[in-house]
Design a protein around this motif. Sequence first.
Motif, PDB file in Angstrom:
ATOM      1  N   UNK A 328      49.685 -76.717  16.578  1.00 53.54           N
ATOM      2  CA  UNK A 328      48.268 -76.441  16.363  1.00 53.54           C
ATOM      3  C   UNK A 328      47.354 -76.949  17.458  1.00 53.54           C
ATOM      4  N   UNK A 329      47.860 -77.075  18.697  1.00 51.56           N
ATOM      5  CA  UNK A 329      47.011 -77.439  19.835  1.00 51.56           C
ATOM      6  C   UNK A 329      46.795 -76.217  20.722  1.00 51.56           C
ATOM      7  N   UNK A 330      46.500 -76.433  21.993  1.00 52.22           N
ATOM      8  CA  UNK A 330      46.277 -75.340  22.945  1.00 52.22           C
ATOM      9  C   UNK A 330      47.227 -75.457  24.132  1.00 52.22           C
ATOM     10  N   UNK A 331      48.393 -76.019  23.912  1.00 50.34           N
ATOM     11  CA  UNK A 331      49.361 -76.274  24.974  1.00 50.34           C
ATOM     12  C   UNK A 331      49.931 -74.952  25.485  1.00 50.34           C
ATOM     13  N   UNK A 332      49.950 -74.793  26.821  1.00 49.05           N
ATOM     14  CA  UNK A 332      50.408 -73.525  27.408  1.00 49.05           C
ATOM     15  C   UNK A 332      51.578 -73.684  28.367  1.00 49.05           C
ATOM     16  N   UNK A 333      52.144 -74.885  28.450  1.00 50.69           N
ATOM     17  CA  UNK A 333      53.302 -75.083  29.321  1.00 50.69           C
ATOM     18  C   UNK A 333      54.229 -76.144  28.740  1.00 50.69           C
ATOM     19  N   UNK A 334      55.504 -76.031  29.091  1.00 50.64           N
ATOM     20  CA  UNK A 334      56.504 -76.985  28.648  1.00 50.64           C
ATOM     21  C   UNK A 334      56.878 -77.845  29.849  1.00 50.64           C
ATOM     22  N   UNK A 354      60.797 -82.117  17.687  1.00 49.62           N
ATOM     23  CA  UNK A 354      59.682 -81.728  18.547  1.00 49.62           C
ATOM     24  C   UNK A 354      59.082 -80.449  17.991  1.00 49.62           C
ATOM     25  N   UNK A 355      57.790 -80.504  17.635  1.00 54.02           N
ATOM     26  CA  UNK A 355      57.111 -79.332  17.114  1.00 54.02           C
ATOM     27  C   UNK A 355      56.004 -78.909  18.073  1.00 54.02           C
ATOM     28  N   UNK A 356      56.136 -77.684  18.563  1.00 51.53           N
ATOM     29  CA  UNK A 356      55.154 -77.096  19.475  1.00 51.53           C
ATOM     30  C   UNK A 356      54.651 -75.759  18.955  1.00 51.53           C
ATOM     31  N   UNK A 357      54.950 -75.434  17.704  1.00 51.86           N
ATOM     32  CA  UNK A 357      54.518 -74.157  17.146  1.00 51.86           C
ATOM     33  C   UNK A 357      52.999 -74.146  16.990  1.00 51.86           C
ATOM     34  N   UNK A 370      65.907 -78.718  30.082  1.00 49.91           N
ATOM     35  CA  UNK A 370      65.463 -79.261  28.806  1.00 49.91           C
ATOM     36  C   UNK A 370      66.625 -79.721  27.927  1.00 49.91           C
ATOM     37  N   UNK A 371      67.737 -78.963  27.825  1.00 49.39           N
ATOM     38  CA  UNK A 371      68.843 -79.428  26.981  1.00 49.39           C
ATOM     39  C   UNK A 371      69.439 -80.755  27.436  1.00 49.39           C
ATOM     40  N   UNK A 372      69.391 -81.046  28.734  1.00 50.09           N
ATOM     41  CA  UNK A 372      69.926 -82.303  29.236  1.00 50.09           C
ATOM     42  C   UNK A 372      68.995 -83.458  28.908  1.00 50.09           C
ATOM     43  N   UNK A 373      67.691 -83.232  29.062  1.00 55.59           N
ATOM     44  CA  UNK A 373      66.703 -84.271  28.760  1.00 55.59           C
ATOM     45  C   UNK A 373      66.600 -84.494  27.257  1.00 55.59           C
ATOM     46  N   UNK A 374      66.577 -83.404  26.487  1.00 55.72           N
ATOM     47  CA  UNK A 374      66.378 -83.486  25.047  1.00 55.72           C
ATOM     48  C   UNK A 374      67.683 -83.280  24.284  1.00 55.72           C
ATOM     49  N   UNK A 375      68.720 -83.924  24.747  1.00 54.14           N
ATOM     50  CA  UNK A 375      70.065 -83.690  24.209  1.00 54.14           C
ATOM     51  C   UNK A 375      70.214 -84.166  22.761  1.00 54.14           C
ATOM     52  N   UNK A 376      69.337 -85.057  22.307  1.00 51.46           N
ATOM     53  CA  UNK A 376      69.444 -85.569  20.946  1.00 51.46           C
ATOM     54  C   UNK A 376      68.561 -84.795  19.961  1.00 51.46           C
ATOM     55  N   UNK A 377      67.783 -83.862  20.444  1.00 49.76           N
ATOM     56  CA  UNK A 377      66.869 -83.124  19.582  1.00 49.76           C
ATOM     57  C   UNK A 377      67.657 -82.203  18.637  1.00 49.76           C
ATOM     58  N   UNK A 378      67.357 -82.315  17.363  1.00 50.86           N
ATOM     59  CA  UNK A 378      67.954 -81.441  16.360  1.00 50.86           C
ATOM     60  C   UNK A 378      66.989 -80.365  15.901  1.00 50.86           C
ATOM     61  N   UNK A 379      65.690 -80.566  16.105  1.00 50.49           N
ATOM     62  CA  UNK A 379      64.671 -79.594  15.737  1.00 50.49           C
ATOM     63  C   UNK A 379      63.677 -79.453  16.891  1.00 50.49           C
ATOM     64  N   UNK A 380      63.590 -78.243  17.432  1.00 50.65           N
ATOM     65  CA  UNK A 380      62.568 -77.921  18.431  1.00 50.65           C
ATOM     66  C   UNK A 380      61.931 -76.609  17.992  1.00 50.65           C
ATOM     67  N   UNK A 381      60.676 -76.664  17.622  1.00 50.86           N
ATOM     68  CA  UNK A 381      59.969 -75.463  17.171  1.00 50.86           C
ATOM     69  C   UNK A 381      58.891 -75.096  18.176  1.00 50.86           C
ATOM     70  N   UNK A 382      58.936 -73.833  18.619  1.00 48.16           N
ATOM     71  CA  UNK A 382      57.959 -73.330  19.600  1.00 48.16           C
ATOM     72  C   UNK A 382      57.327 -72.061  19.055  1.00 48.16           C
TER      73      UNK A 382
END
Length: 382
Positions: A328-334, A354-357, A370-382
């Motif tokens: 619910x922000x205005x983020x336009x880049x990862x 990580x929620x970016x939806x 991103x998969x190497x940096x966020x290797x422990x993430x089980x939920x990533x929503x975009x």
Amino acid sequence: MPWATTLILMLAGLCGSSLGQYNEEEDLAWLQYYLRQSRVSSYNYVPYYEEESPVYAYSYPSATDTEPEPEPEPQQATPWRCPQECDCPPNFSSAMYCDTRNLRYLPFVPSRMKYVYFQNNLITSIQEGAFDNATELEWLALHNNQIGSDKMGKRVFGKLQRLERLYMNHNNLTRLPGPLPRSLRELHLSYNHISKVPPNALEGLENLTALYLSHNFIFEMGASLKGLSSLILADLSYNNLRKVPEGLPASLEQLYLEYNYINAIPDDYFQVSPRLLYVRMSHNSLTNQGLSSNTFNSSSILELDLSYNRLQKIPRVNTNLENLYLQGNQINEFSISSFCSVVDVMNYSRLQVLRLDGNEIKRNAVPPDAPLCLRRATVIEI
């Protein structure tokens, strides 16, 4: 282990309560009160954030007539007598139950009492000296009444030097009651009409561990939290704050500031609280211009909620962070540098959720590393 203690452990687990708050003497009084309240309306001390709605289940008694209830005949405040309007179980001689009885006044409190419950009534005032006879009080429940600040004695709590928990949420208070006893550990003042907390309003409360001030109209806190050297939880959500409170205590672990109007956070603001675990600032007016590059780079924070603000970029966070909510922000880049300054086998983020939806970012904008940096993430929503 005695059956009562076993049952307390079970009930505390169900209610989300910490048994560290109670000693054995308090357990029995708490159990009696819990079992009694489970048959009528009850309230829960657990913070409501997890369900995103107040967990307090209050019932509002309705007056059946328009004539004021007559005051009772004066009774002698003897150490043994129980007011006729209340219930004092003989097997729990230090507890007095006066809740949910349409009371418009405070009956006298016998001197032996430690736990007194006046919640869910129609009480509008507390006269000076109301508790002078009850200097042993440890719990005082006055929530869900109609008590106004202008109808309280100036020193009604002055002699309660053993009081640990004061519940005055859901009343008509326009300012903090005081002076408050230094013994206080929990102060519940949510759902009132308080607009300002003066710098000295909480002065001397070195034992206070939990402060609940949500759902008021507070627009200024100043440095009123700074001297609370034992404070663990501060709930200031649903207010009118434009600035974050100054000088957080070093002991703080949970800070709830959601649903305010905060647009900036000073540099290194969270560094003074090395034990801080949970920061919730959703539904504010935060922008990237109001944040420094290291505002949230605190190694202690495990959960950070910045959802529904005005951020255009992902702020930099520490690699120890486990849950980050930015929907619910205005983020336009990862930007992977927000999570990992260096990306390799040995350097990675501990982020799990990580929620970016609800932003302007595209799914194909996720960088290949991103998969190497966020290797422990089980939920990533975009």
